[in-house]
Motif scaffolding. Structure first.
Motif, mmCIF file in Angstrom:
data_model
loop_
_atom_site.group_PDB
_atom_site.id
_atom_site.type_symbol
_atom_site.label_atom_id
_atom_site.label_comp_id
_atom_site.label_asym_id
_atom_site.label_seq_id
_atom_site.Cartn_x
_atom_site.Cartn_y
_atom_site.Cartn_z
ATOM 1 N N PHE A 1 0.832 -1.215 0.000
ATOM 2 C CA PHE A 1 0.000 0.000 0.000
ATOM 3 C C PHE A 1 0.862 1.257 0.000
ATOM 4 N N PHE A 2 1.860 1.310 0.850
ATOM 5 C CA PHE A 2 2.735 2.484 0.899
ATOM 6 C C PHE A 2 3.604 2.578 -0.358
ATOM 7 N N LEU A 3 3.956 1.412 -0.914
ATOM 8 C CA LEU A 3 4.748 1.419 -2.150
ATOM 9 C C LEU A 3 3.929 1.991 -3.293
ATOM 10 N N LEU A 4 2.673 1.595 -3.347
ATOM 11 C CA LEU A 4 1.790 2.122 -4.383
ATOM 12 C C LEU A 4 1.511 3.604 -4.156
ATOM 13 N N LEU A 5 1.370 3.958 -2.922
ATOM 14 C CA LEU A 5 1.107 5.356 -2.600
ATOM 15 C C LEU A 5 2.290 6.250 -2.974
ATOM 16 N N SER A 6 3.485 5.726 -2.797
ATOM 17 C CA SER A 6 4.685 6.520 -3.138
ATOM 18 C C SER A 6 4.922 6.594 -4.635
ATOM 19 N N SER A 7 4.154 5.815 -5.411
ATOM 20 C CA SER A 7 4.320 5.869 -6.856
ATOM 21 C C SER A 7 3.699 7.122 -7.463
ATOM 22 N N PHE A 8 2.821 7.754 -6.730
ATOM 23 C CA PHE A 8 2.165 8.971 -7.226
ATOM 24 C C PHE A 8 2.761 10.205 -6.530
ATOM 25 N N PHE A 9 2.924 11.239 -7.282
ATOM 26 C CA PHE A 9 3.426 12.505 -6.711
ATOM 27 C C PHE A 9 2.823 13.672 -7.488
ATOM 28 N N ILE A 10 2.866 14.815 -6.895
ATOM 29 C CA ILE A 10 2.259 16.020 -7.478
ATOM 30 C C ILE A 10 3.360 17.038 -7.793
ATOM 31 N N LYS B 1 3.828 21.003 -8.730
ATOM 32 C CA LYS B 1 3.103 22.268 -8.666
ATOM 33 C C LYS B 1 3.229 23.052 -9.977
ATOM 34 N N GLN B 2 2.336 24.044 -10.093
ATOM 35 C CA GLN B 2 2.354 24.918 -11.265
ATOM 36 C C GLN B 2 3.670 25.696 -11.331
ATOM 37 N N GLN B 3 4.142 25.946 -12.546
ATOM 38 C CA GLN B 3 5.403 26.647 -12.800
ATOM 39 C C GLN B 3 6.580 25.946 -12.116
ATOM 40 N N THR B 4 6.522 24.615 -12.111
ATOM 41 C CA THR B 4 7.607 23.816 -11.543
ATOM 42 C C THR B 4 7.803 22.589 -12.437
ATOM 43 N N ALA B 5 9.050 22.174 -12.546
ATOM 44 C CA ALA B 5 9.370 20.965 -13.314
ATOM 45 C C ALA B 5 10.122 20.003 -12.404
ATOM 46 N N ALA B 6 9.737 18.698 -12.476
ATOM 47 C CA ALA B 6 10.392 17.663 -11.669
ATOM 48 C C ALA B 6 11.211 16.761 -12.584
ATOM 49 N N LEU B 7 12.431 16.425 -12.145
ATOM 50 C CA LEU B 7 13.327 15.585 -12.935
ATOM 51 C C LEU B 7 13.342 14.182 -12.317
ATOM 52 N N ILE B 8 13.100 13.169 -13.159
ATOM 53 C CA ILE B 8 13.016 11.778 -12.727
ATOM 54 C C ILE B 8 14.263 11.025 -13.186
ATOM 55 N N LEU C 1 -0.690 15.636 -11.419
ATOM 56 C CA LEU C 1 -0.464 14.345 -10.753
ATOM 57 C C LEU C 1 0.371 13.453 -11.662
ATOM 58 N N GLN C 2 1.492 12.954 -11.152
ATOM 59 C CA GLN C 2 2.428 12.162 -11.946
ATOM 60 C C GLN C 2 2.642 10.805 -11.272
ATOM 61 N N PHE C 3 3.129 9.856 -12.108
ATOM 62 C CA PHE C 3 3.387 8.496 -11.625
ATOM 63 C C PHE C 3 4.835 8.130 -11.928
ATOM 64 N N LYS C 4 5.445 7.421 -10.969
ATOM 65 C CA LYS C 4 6.796 6.903 -11.158
ATOM 66 C C LYS C 4 6.847 5.468 -10.644
ATOM 67 N N ILE C 5 7.792 4.746 -11.175
ATOM 68 C CA ILE C 5 7.947 3.338 -10.788
ATOM 69 C C ILE C 5 8.621 3.289 -9.423
ATOM 70 N N PRO C 6 7.977 2.692 -8.491
ATOM 71 C CA PRO C 6 8.599 2.616 -7.162
ATOM 72 C C PRO C 6 9.945 1.899 -7.202
ATOM 73 N N ILE C 7 10.824 2.299 -6.361
ATOM 74 C CA ILE C 7 12.171 1.749 -6.175
ATOM 75 C C ILE C 7 13.051 2.037 -7.396
ATOM 76 N N VAL C 8 12.504 1.884 -8.590
ATOM 77 C CA VAL C 8 13.309 2.084 -9.802
ATOM 78 C C VAL C 8 13.527 3.574 -10.062
ATOM 79 N N GLN C 9 12.468 4.350 -9.975
ATOM 80 C CA GLN C 9 12.540 5.778 -10.292
ATOM 81 C C GLN C 9 12.449 6.616 -9.014
#
Length: 331
Positions: free
Chosen positions: A16-25, A27-34, A48-56
């Motif tokens: 559950f926590f692993l799945l929960l950590s796969s989603f992140f937000i 903000k406006q006028q911001t860019a996130a690098l994966i 709302l963005q999604f990333k692969i847990p543990i891998v990303q």
């Protein structure tokens, strides 16, 4: 079976926590690098963005808003005056160059500050202190151009640079204030002198006009007095008084009128010397004697001119005119 459920509960919580950590937000006028295991993978924008847990993982976030950095630079002018300049740099990360802005520069603020110092200390020493105040826009343009050429490669766009403050040394500011005050006092003195000159000219013109009108008034007064005397003599002649007696009577009358007018003035400082009851009589006798002598002299000259046959030659007939001391003339 019970042990299996005991193991399954923690595993379910982990999932559950692993799945929960796969989603992140983001903000406006911001860019996130994966990153995938430390290697850059993608750039995520707002939402709302999604990333692969543990891998990303999220390597970092880049602010895409316009930012401002204030840099205080102390340098020396051409006329050896130390001055502090506050340079405000407005910059922004280009959306298409987020990768360069994040990975190529460790500390962009320090980089911008270094370029500002370099440009300001290259431009200001070429100017005098007064030129620094007058040409602050040139300094700002030079800083902006230099920063644009350097920071564009790192994904930063320099929006605007402003010279927001110029602060010379305290003693220099005091001297400048004294110079400004002296200059203003000089201008004030010139205006006061000009105003005083205008007053003097206006006063002189007014006095000249007053004197002209006063002289005209005196001339009119004397003209009227002469006309009045002429009329008085004519009136006295009509009643049988000759011109000499009329003139003497008018003089005596004016004499006593003058004494009367002086006596009516309480604050006058005028003193007539000598002044006696016989003064008017003596003056009248002197005038009558002078009139008689003048008539006798004129009569004697007429007789001599008639008895002289060489009347036509003025040089041969010219004689010394009789005077009051001659024995022929008596009073």
């Amino acid at each position: 079976m019970g042990g299996f459920y005991i193991f399954l509960i923690p595993f379910g919580i982990f999932l559950f926590f692993l799945l929960l950590s796969s989603f992140f937000i983001v903000k406006q006028q911001t860019a996130a690098l994966i990153e995938n295991f430390g290697r850059f993978s993608s750039i995520r924008n707002s939402g709302l963005q999604f990333k692969i847990p543990i891998v990303q993982r999220i390597a970092g976030r880049v602010n895409l808003k316009i930012q401002q950095l204030d840099v205080l630079v102390e340098t020396k002018t051409k006329d050896d005056v130390f001055v502090k300049l506050k340079i405000s740099v407005q910059f922004q990360v280009l959306r298409e160059k987020v990768y360069d802005a994040f990975y190529k520069l460790q500390n962009p603020h320090d980089q911008i500050t270094s370029y500002v110092f370099d440009v300001v200390r290259a431009e200001v020493p070429k100017m005098k202190l007064d030129d620094v105040f007058e040409r602050k826009d040139d300094i700002a343009i030079a800083v902006k151009q230099e920063l644009n050429d350097a920071m564009i490669n790192y994904g930063y766009d320099i929006i605007k640079t402003l010279v927001t403050d110029i602060d010379p040394d305290v003693q220099v500011k005091a001297a400048m204030n004294r110079i400004n005050a002296a200059e203003r006092e000089k201008v004030a003195a010139e205006y006061e002198a000009e105003a005083e000159r205008i007053k003097i000219v206006a006063k002189a013109r007014a006095e000249a006009e007053s004197k002209r009108l006063q002289g005209q008034g005196i001339a009119d007064q004397r003209r009227e007095i002469a006309r009045g005397l002429e009329e008085s003599v004519d009136v006295l002649n009509n009643v049988g008084i000759n011109s000499q007696e009329a003139s003497a009577l008018i003089v005596v009358t004016q004499h006593y009128d003058t004494l009367q007018s002086i006596g009516e003035e309480t604050n006058t400082n005028l003193i007539l010397l000598p002044n006696s009851p016989q003064a008017g009589s003596n003056m009248l006798n002197d005038m009558i004697a002078s009139f008689v002598a003048s008539n006798q002299i004129g009569e004697e000259m007429r007789k001599r001119n008639e008895s002289d046959p060489k009347m036509g030659n003025p040089k041969s007939t010219r004689k010394k005119p009789p005077s009051a001391s001659d024995p022929e003339v008596g009073f």
